[in-house]
Design an enzyme around this catalytic site. Structure first.
Site, PDB file in Angstrom:
ATOM      1  N   HIS A   1      19.594   0.339  59.264  1.00  0.00           N
ATOM      2  CA  HIS A   1      19.729   1.104  58.015  1.00  0.00           C
ATOM      3  C   HIS A   1      19.891   2.607  58.245  1.00  0.00           C
ATOM      4  CE1 HIS A   1      19.039   2.425  53.968  1.00  0.00           C
ATOM      5  NE2 HIS A   1      17.986   3.120  54.344  1.00  0.00           N
TER       6      HIS A   1
ATOM      7  N   ASP B   1      22.345  -3.256  58.929  1.00  0.00           N
ATOM      8  CA  ASP B   1      21.345  -2.821  57.935  1.00  0.00           C
ATOM      9  C   ASP B   1      20.838  -4.061  57.203  1.00  0.00           C
ATOM     10  OD1 ASP B   1      19.912  -1.770  55.801  1.00  0.00           O
ATOM     11  OD2 ASP B   1      21.497  -0.418  55.134  1.00  0.00           O
TER      12      ASP B   1
ATOM     13  N   SER C   1      20.936   5.589  51.217  1.00  0.00           N
ATOM     14  CA  SER C   1      19.675   4.908  50.939  1.00  0.00           C
ATOM     15  C   SER C   1      19.204   5.258  49.524  1.00  0.00           C
ATOM     16  CB  SER C   1      18.654   5.285  52.021  1.00  0.00           C
ATOM     17  OG  SER C   1      17.548   4.449  51.964  1.00  0.00           O
TER      18      SER C   1
HETATM   19  N1  LIG Z   1      14.512   6.990  57.174  1.00  0.00           N
HETATM   20  C1  LIG Z   1      14.960   7.510  55.922  1.00  0.00           C
HETATM   21  C2  LIG Z   1      15.708   6.504  55.132  1.00  0.00           C
HETATM   22  C3  LIG Z   1      14.844   5.481  54.497  1.00  0.00           C
HETATM   23  O1  LIG Z   1      15.553   4.815  53.525  1.00  0.00           O
HETATM   24  C4  LIG Z   1      13.804   8.100  55.163  1.00  0.00           C
HETATM   25  O2  LIG Z   1      12.695   8.016  55.632  1.00  0.00           O
HETATM   26  O3  LIG Z   1      14.010   8.666  54.107  1.00  0.00           O
END
Ligand SMILES: N[C@@H](CCO)C(=O)O
Ligand SMILES: CC(=O)SCCNC(=O)CCNC(=O)[C@H](O)C(C)(C)COP(=O)(O)OP(=O)(O)OC[C@H]1O[C@@H](n2cnc3c(N)ncnc32)[C@H](O)[C@@H]1OP(=O)(O)O
Length: 377
Positions: free
Chosen positions: A349, A316, A149
């Site tokens: 995701h 995702d 991410s």
């Molecule tokens: N759930 C993760 C990934 C979000 O992109 C976060 O809160 O960092």
């Protein structure tokens, strides 16, 4: 470098850090953890970059929530990122709130917390701080840079900005730019924070009440984007918390409502609202191709020696396979050796945070090859 499991430290950097915005920041503190030991020829270091609300506690207990590290499944003695073999580094990103300089910290010019006087930051600024941390730790070249991410976005900036310091790279569930839809979701979250009367234009640090309601709503909205429709249906469907509880009011009747409220309320215990504004903004500004005349491949021209692995997850919809593929294509066009896979996973995701055997399998194979090509057993 003597290794300990979950060694926490803070780097204090006196030299001013020049930011993309043109502003300079000094001093800069960095909260980080290391696991394992740096070997004699300093060739076994791996940096793991965390996502938006992640932290440096990749494999150690979170000091606020008491939960185990977000990738403790993968990092530790004998695990995929084996701390008996590798020196693992994970630092809290610039702008965040767990030890690294951010809007919560004291502005040396005023003696008060920065609040929204904190300068605008970018993903590349975060990576510049990580590079300073490597200098401090005596690591010239990373065996591997890994992230999912926003962590993956940082890896892309490593490839653009410090390619000579990277031997191999893994980019999971990421993108080289934020789309209008990505920005739109973040803007809803930011507006929720700023609409909270306890936000006080970002000057809430000395107040008893924080903008928790706004931040919780921001997290609830964002959390939906981290899951898939099927995952939500599988988990909750239209189930009610309790059959007897139908109230015709606005208590959390549906399980999914209660779940999102839980995600929102637990988030505010561990995160700062202004940090959320700054980091989401940094992600929104990301458009690596734009900095390179519109050609993403031009960004990676100096990374042709870096072995790369790009992984997307089929459900995702936040950073879909098309965005990850665009990254892989650009790397390939720049002459970077890259493998790409879309993993079939129902989780949306956040799959990169979960137990996905196919991901583990790919990461294991990729690390083993990278280690061999660097002369490690
Ligand atoms: N759930 C993760 C990934 C979000 O992109 C976060 O809160 O960092
Ligand atoms: C690098 C980084 O990104 S680090 C930051 C990552 N961490 C996060 O994003 C934290 C929040 N995100 C999550 O929890 C993500 O969904 C994941 C991927 C990390 C974990 O997913 P899962 O293990 O499937 O957990 P799930 O999404 O089901 O959530 C479980 C929680 O919901 C709670 N819950 C489940 N159903 C309900 C319900 N009906 N009502 C209220 N709460 C509920 C559980 O009690 C549990 O609470 P806890 O986390 O306080 O123990």
């Amino acid at each position: 470098m003597q290794g300990r499991e979950g060694h926490t430290a803070t780097l204090f950097r006196k030299d001013p850090l020049k930011l993309d915005s043109g502003a300079t920041l000094s001093p800069v503190n960095v909260g980080y953890e290391t696991y394992g030991s740096l070997n004699a020829d300093r060739s076994n270091a791996i940096i793991i970059c965390h996502a938006l609300t992640g932290d440096q506690y990749v494999a150690s207990t979170h000091p606020i929530t008491g939960k185990e590290g977000w990738w403790s499944r993968l990092v530790g003695p004998g695990k995929l990122y084996d701390t008996d073999k590798y020196f693992i580094i994970c630092s809290n990103v610039l702008g965040s709130c767990l030890g690294t300089t951010g809007p919560w910290e004291e502005n040396p010019a005023t003696g008060k917390p920065w609040g929204i006087d904190f300068p605008v930051i970018t993903i590349r600024d975060m990576v510049r701080v990580q590079a300073a941390l490597l200098d401090h730790l005596g690591v010239e070249t990373l065996l591997m840079a890994v992230g999912g991410s926003m962590g993956g976005m940082q890896i892309l900036e490593w490839l653009c900005t410090f390619p000579e310091r990277v031997h191999s790279a893994v980019i999971l569930a990421a993108a080289a730019r934020h789309t209008a839809q990505n920005i739109a979701f973040h803007e809803v979250g930011r507006q929720a924070v700023m609409a909270d009367p306890n936000w006080h234009e970002g000057r809430y640090y000395d107040k008893a009440a924080k903008p928790d309601k706004g931040l919780a709503v921001a997290r609830m909205t964002a959390h939906i984007t981290y899951l898939s429709e099927n995952a939500l249906t599988e988990k909750f469907g239209r189930n009610l918390q309790s059959r007897e509880a139908i109230s015709f009011g606005f208590e959390a009747d549906f399980q999914v409502e209660s779940y999102l409220r839980h995600q929102g309320s637990t988030f505010v215990d561990r995160f700062d609202a202004n940090s959320y504004l700054y980091i989401t903004r940094a992600m929104d500004y990301l458009d690596i191709a734009d900095r390179h005349g519109g050609r993403l491949s031009d960004a990676f021209k100096k990374a042709a020696h870096v072995r790369c692995c790009v992984i997307s997850f089929s459900t995702d919809w936040l950073y879909p396979t098309s965005e990850n593929k665009a990254v892989a294509h650009a790397l390939n066009a720049a002459g970077v050796p890259v493998s790409f896979a879309e993993i079939d996973s129902p989780y949306g995701h956040d799959a990169f945070l979960l137990d996905v055997p196919q991901m583990d399998h790919m990461l294991t194979g990729f690390l083993s090859t990278a280690a061999k090509t660097r002369g490690l057993k």
